[in-house]
Scaffold this active site. Structure first.
Site, short mmCIF file in Angstrom:
data_model
loop_
_atom_site.label_atom_id
_atom_site.label_comp_id
_atom_site.label_asym_id
_atom_site.label_seq_id
_atom_site.Cartn_x
_atom_site.Cartn_y
_atom_site.Cartn_z
N CYS A 55 0.82 -1.22 0.00
CA CYS A 55 0.00 0.00 0.00
C CYS A 55 0.85 1.26 0.00
CB CYS A 55 -0.94 0.00 1.20
SG CYS A 55 -0.10 0.03 2.80
N HIS A 103 -2.43 0.82 7.22
CA HIS A 103 -2.67 0.95 5.78
C HIS A 103 -2.30 2.36 5.33
CE1 HIS A 103 -4.21 -0.18 1.96
NE2 HIS A 103 -5.34 0.51 2.01
N ASN A 149 -8.07 4.92 -2.10
CA ASN A 149 -7.54 3.63 -1.66
C ASN A 149 -6.94 2.89 -2.85
OD1 ASN A 149 -6.94 1.48 -0.01
ND2 ASN A 149 -9.05 1.12 0.67
#
Lengths: 120, 362
Positions: free
Chosen positions: B100, B240, B258
């Site tokens: 991520c 994250h 995202n």
């Protein structure tokens, strides 16, 4: 010894007061979107006057330090600001470019000395 | 069933009892096991950075101190709609790899490129594979142990990151396989910094560009469909990294991009309430992007009588200052720019913080 001038000389004006203009940056947009009326000559104030949409029709220099002039169509000879070596040389390069390309010029002058110039 | 024995219907019932701040539903991630969900995360706080627990505490403190509004910033902002233009690149999918950080940082720099070029349609697309399978890998990081943001941004500083086509991303640990001419294809940034004040985050977002951030993910987040996310149920699953692209003071949320594909959340985006899960404990700002302006015309020049002060107007880009480190550099570059303008020849210019540092005239 006073700097020599090109033919049809203007009266030598006192040198501009030294100001820190290194931070000055361009604000004009290209002519298509800028207000560039023919022969637009603004009123001179403390910051000088903007003269717009002119042509550089001649150049002049002599073997003297920081002494470079441009002939402005419809106006006459104007000396380039000679406060600094790099400033007068940069303005000379722009004046030469305008002469070569017949490009449109906007300039700011104080006491008949050009201190800022756009070439389009 | 989605998670921990809760169906999306049951999760929505829990949400309703909490005032229904957001809506849950079946998403590509809602049926994943705990281990599989962890593989979709990958933010690990760096050695000198706050832990995720500390980030949560910091965010809660910021909300209590600063409230919802920020002086000097508009009440809301979204880089997907700035003057009707969307400066954010398409949502991607990191798949089953804890990469991520590569996606969050690449998204922020891609946004900065579009903003700097003033072109919402710029096709910029960086290789997350370069960031993760080359740079992170060289630091001992991989799909299972993730990464943190500072070294990713340092990778953007040096050596810079190539375009996606040079090393396309696929999920799963692999060797660094850059294209042959990769060094000619990198884009770099001059610097970055951390913002720890929420008002400054909003000012940066509304004037400069997207931010990179990190937060704690709980199981319920995987079932997010829409609304303003707040943690209501489910266990902690990991850290994250995402890209923050806007905010809204009226309803009190950040807007984030995202990297779980467009079928998750609101087309791949989510809103998260101020102060939640450590989202706004600190964010990372990309100061600028070093850009090559390729095959452009010089259509204007500007100079003053001051020391080394000359500018060139680059077609489609705007004014850029001629490098002024010394006389030789200044006059060499100005001469070349003047020649290019006079001959109406195309140029390629390397731009660092709006200063021209390298020139080709063709």
């Amino acid at each position: 010894m006073a700097d020599t001038k090109p033919q049809e000389p203007m009266t030598e004006e006192e040198v501009l007061e030294e100001t820190n203009r290194d931070e000055l940056r361009p604000s004009d947009e290209p002519p298509a979107s800028a207000v560039t009326e023919e022969g637009d000559e603004g009123e001179e104030d403390a910051l000088g006057a903007w003269v717009r949409n002119k042509k550089i029709v001649s150049l002049w220099s002599i073997n003297q330090n920081r002494n470079s002039w441009v002939g402005v169509g419809g106006v006459g000879w104007r000396k380039l600001d000679n406060s600094t070596d790099s400033g007068v040389t940069a303005l000379t390069i722009l004046g030469a470019n305008a002469r070569q390309t017949k490009g449109s010029v906007n300039y700011n002058e104080t006491k008949k000395k050009i201190n800022m110039m756009y070439v389009w | 069933m989605t998670q921990e024995g809760l169906s999306s219907t049951q999760l929505n019932a829990v949400l309703k009892s909490e005032g229904a701040p957001w809506q849950a539903g079946d998403t590509p991630l809602s049926d994943l096991s705990e281990d599989e969900l962890k593989q979709r995360l990958g933010y690990e706080p760096g050695p000198d950075e706050p832990s995720l627990d500390e980030r949560i505490a910091l965010s809660t403190g910021h909300l209590a101190e600063a409230g919802l509004t920020a002086a000097g910033a508009p009440a809301s902002f979204d880089w997907r709609n700035r003057g009707g233009k969307n400066y954010i690149t398409p949502v991607k999918n990191q798949g089953g790899c804890g990469s991520c950080v590569a996606f969050g940082t690449a998204a922020a720099v891609e946004g900065m490129v579009r903003i700097r070029r003033n072109n919402a349609n710029d096709p910029v697309d960086f290789s997350e594979a370069h960031l993760f399978y080359c740079i992170a890998k060289s630091q001992g990081r991989h799909c299972r142990n993730g990464w943190w943001i500072a070294p990713a941004l340092d990778g953007f500083k040096k050596p810079g990151i190539v375009d996606e086509a040079c090393f396309p991303y696929t999920a799963g640990n692999q060797n660094c396989k850059l294209c042959k001419n990769w060094q000619c294809r990198v884009t770099s940034i001059p610097s970055w910094h951390v913002i720890k004040n929420t008002a400054a985050m909003k000012r940066w977002l509304s004037t400069r560009g997207p931010l990179v951030t990190a937060f704690a993910v709980y199981q319920d987040f995987s079932s997010y469909k829409s609304g303003i996310y707040k943690h209501v149920t489910g266990r902690y699953r990991g850290g994250h990294c995402v890209c923050c692209i806007g905010y809204n003071d009226t309803e009190g949320y950040w807007i984030c991009k995202n990297s779980w594909g467009t079928r998750w959340g609101e087309g791949g985006y989510f809103k998260i309430a101020y102060g939640q899960c450590g989202i706004d404990a600190a964010m990372w700002a990309v100061d600028n992007v070093n850009l090559w302006h390729k095959h452009k015309k010089i259509i204007g020049l500007f100079a003053t009588g001051g020391t080394r002060n000359a500018w060139a107007y680059i077609q489609g880009v705007g004014w850029r200052r001629v490098s002024y480190e010394n006389d030789t550099i200044f006059f060499t570059m100005l001469t070349q720019l003047s020649a290019a303008k006079a001959a109406k020849r195309p140029v390629s210019l390397f731009d660092v913080n709006n200063v021209i540092k390298e020139i080709y005239v063709f």
